[in-house]
Enzyme design. Sequence first.
Site, mmCIF file in Angstrom:
data_model
loop_
_atom_site.group_PDB
_atom_site.id
_atom_site.type_symbol
_atom_site.label_atom_id
_atom_site.label_comp_id
_atom_site.label_asym_id
_atom_site.label_seq_id
_atom_site.Cartn_x
_atom_site.Cartn_y
_atom_site.Cartn_z
ATOM 1 N N ILE A 102 0.835 -1.192 0.000
ATOM 2 C CA ILE A 102 0.000 0.000 0.000
ATOM 3 C C ILE A 102 0.876 1.249 0.000
ATOM 4 C CG2 ILE A 102 -1.776 1.282 1.256
ATOM 5 C CD1 ILE A 102 -2.305 -1.484 2.717
ATOM 6 N N CYS A 103 0.469 2.224 -0.816
ATOM 7 C CA CYS A 103 1.150 3.517 -0.764
ATOM 8 C C CYS A 103 0.213 4.480 -0.070
ATOM 9 C CB CYS A 103 1.473 4.002 -2.185
ATOM 10 S SG CYS A 103 2.274 5.605 -2.174
ATOM 11 N N LEU A 104 0.474 4.684 1.210
ATOM 12 C CA LEU A 104 -0.359 5.606 1.975
ATOM 13 C C LEU A 104 0.546 6.344 2.945
ATOM 14 C CD1 LEU A 104 -3.239 6.584 2.636
ATOM 15 C CD2 LEU A 104 -3.401 4.735 4.301
#
Lengths: 199, 545
Positions: free
Chosen positions: A91-93
């Site tokens: 995840i890119c958060l």
Amino acid sequence: MANIAAQRIQREFREVIKSEEVAKCHIKLELKNDEYTELKGEIAGPPDTPYDGGVFQLDIIIPETYPFNPPKVKFITKIWHPNISSVTGAICLDILKDQWAAAMTLRTVLLSLQALLSAAEPDDPQDAVVARQYKEQQSVFRQTAKHWTYIYAKGPHREAELEAKVSQLRGMGFEEHKARVALSTCDWNIQRATDHLIS
Amino acid sequence: MATETGESFSSYENSLDNTNDLEGYDNEFIPPDHCYECPICMMCLREPYQTDCGHRFCRNCIKRWLRTNAPGRKCPACNDLLTSEQIYPDNFAKREIYSLEAKCRYSKSGCEVQDSLKSLLNHERHCEFRPRKCPNCGQIVVCKDMDEHLSKLCPKLTVECQLCRHHVQLSNLDNHRNLCAIGNNSCPDCGESLDSKNSADKLHTCPKEMSKCRFNNFGCKYKGLQTEMRSHMEQYQREHLAMLADSVEQLMAKYPKPSPDVAAMGAQLQNFFSASTSAECEPQGHAMAAAVDFEEDLKKPKLKRAASLATQPEKSFVESESMRYGSGEYAVEQSHDVVLQLRNQVASQQQHIIELQSKVNYLESTVQDARSDLQNVKLDFKRRLCHGSFVWRLKNYKKLREEARLGAPNCVLHSPGFYTSFNGYQFCIRLNLNGVENAQGTHLSLFIHLMQSENDDILAWPFTGKVTLTICDQHQVASKRTSISETLVAKPGLAAFQRPTTFRNHKGFGYMEFAPISYLESEDRFFIKDDVLLIKAEVRSTSVS
């Protein structure tokens, strides 16, 4: 001190169990071991998104330095989303990286991920292919995301047309998931997908 | 369930080491409080700090956050920029928190104390429900149970196995019981467990024990269970009889008639019998009882012989043996008296010996004294009756010379005093084995000194006369002796010959270089023989008294 991590997870766990989101089946949290170091998260696909009706499972690993460092979270359930790797589930958060704050909890993380499903950030993508499609062919993206949700996240919306294309490639001897990834990547153009698979 | 166990475990661990209380208070507040919860540890604020942006954290939590997350850090709650200069202790909140009502943190272990947090903190330090680590086994034990744990329950405790009396760790006791030699004392055949008493008394009759046929001695090889023995006996009657007959035949062949020694023994026994009946055998009852036992004993080893003996002699043999046994007991009693007498005698003799020993010791010491007195008298005689001619035997020359050479404090030697006549002047010889002044190290120095004596009042002063000092050559052959001799005349003006005012006149008269040491010690000379140097002084008084 690993202890503070475990203690906090206990408290968070109790908090999540009691929360109204759980009551409404929006999020779910399960322990994978007694040491509070590994958990399994679950979020419901938000309404008015291609993920609506799907259930997405997450792998959560709590570092010893939690809550001073963020938990490590990734999707177990395959998902078609610009900020989530369609291959690894990474995840890119920002809040899971440099924008983490110690006051955040697993509940807020799960809710943030839910929010991420509602509002993708194609300019800060994890999966460039998905992000491109999201930006260039929004309708194809939505259809693909729905299809993936149906196939992998028990979503309700069956995309018969796309399924037929996957079957077609399967008929040519390609493995189903690979065929689906190729078709999704090539905006469901069978010819290109075939070339993609062969090359 | 997992939550429960995990929780109690970690709270134990946490409370075990109070110095590690980095995060907030883990107590259950009444009513539950969320107002003062640290957003980082999610417990009640310990040492609350407030940020510029108005959020509160435990002191340790916020400091660690700022430390962990290097430059450009933000408030954990609102993501506003935050530096370590922008946090302050919040004493208002601290007071408020201290006044909150809460349960003791060890309430899960059973403590029921409930108080303001401030008082609780004090209580918790001494709470009897606080967990402690057992110093032996490392188990976590509630404080109040520690004594019991240490004395009864600790698996590292050493206990005594009640069966074998070995010391075993409590945790191993069950294991040990299975292996314990005595605990495992069960019959190897039937498995029935025997307590130690049973096995010792052999009271246990095992139904599965394999026993030998009672005709085993006569050649039957049968071995079987007790239960089957009966049928064997019935079945093999004929065979057993045959075996018996063979044995008897063999015995008869071996002992055709009573052998002469047996017959003689019989006669002897007869005598005994008559003797013992006529004698007043005091412990008759004992003797008879003993005789019965004796008979039993006698029968077993002499079974074969008994078979060949006629019944009568055997009987009388047994009876008379028993009589002998009886009189033996009497004899034992008698000899016991004798032993007692002897013992007393020995004791009194020992006492006597001790007395004699002390007498001997006394006499010995008296003799010793007398002997030394005699020695003195002898010397005195010698000194008084030498008529001015005194021979000084200097023993241990080598040792004395070495001491003198090394400059020992007593390197000046004096002879005993001697008298020119019985009531004459007293002189002594002074000797420096390493020489004095110019002669030091090369020559032996020899002087004569006047000494005070009881005669001084009747003698003429100053002394006048001649003095001859000689170091004697001790050669075996008199003609080969080359003694060193010097004669000097006492001049009245010399201080050495005035009446002595001290025990020994400190001025003497003689020779610093009396004789070269090397000459005296040369091996072809006999000045020193058997480590003895002989010095002779002859004093002739010409004074008129």
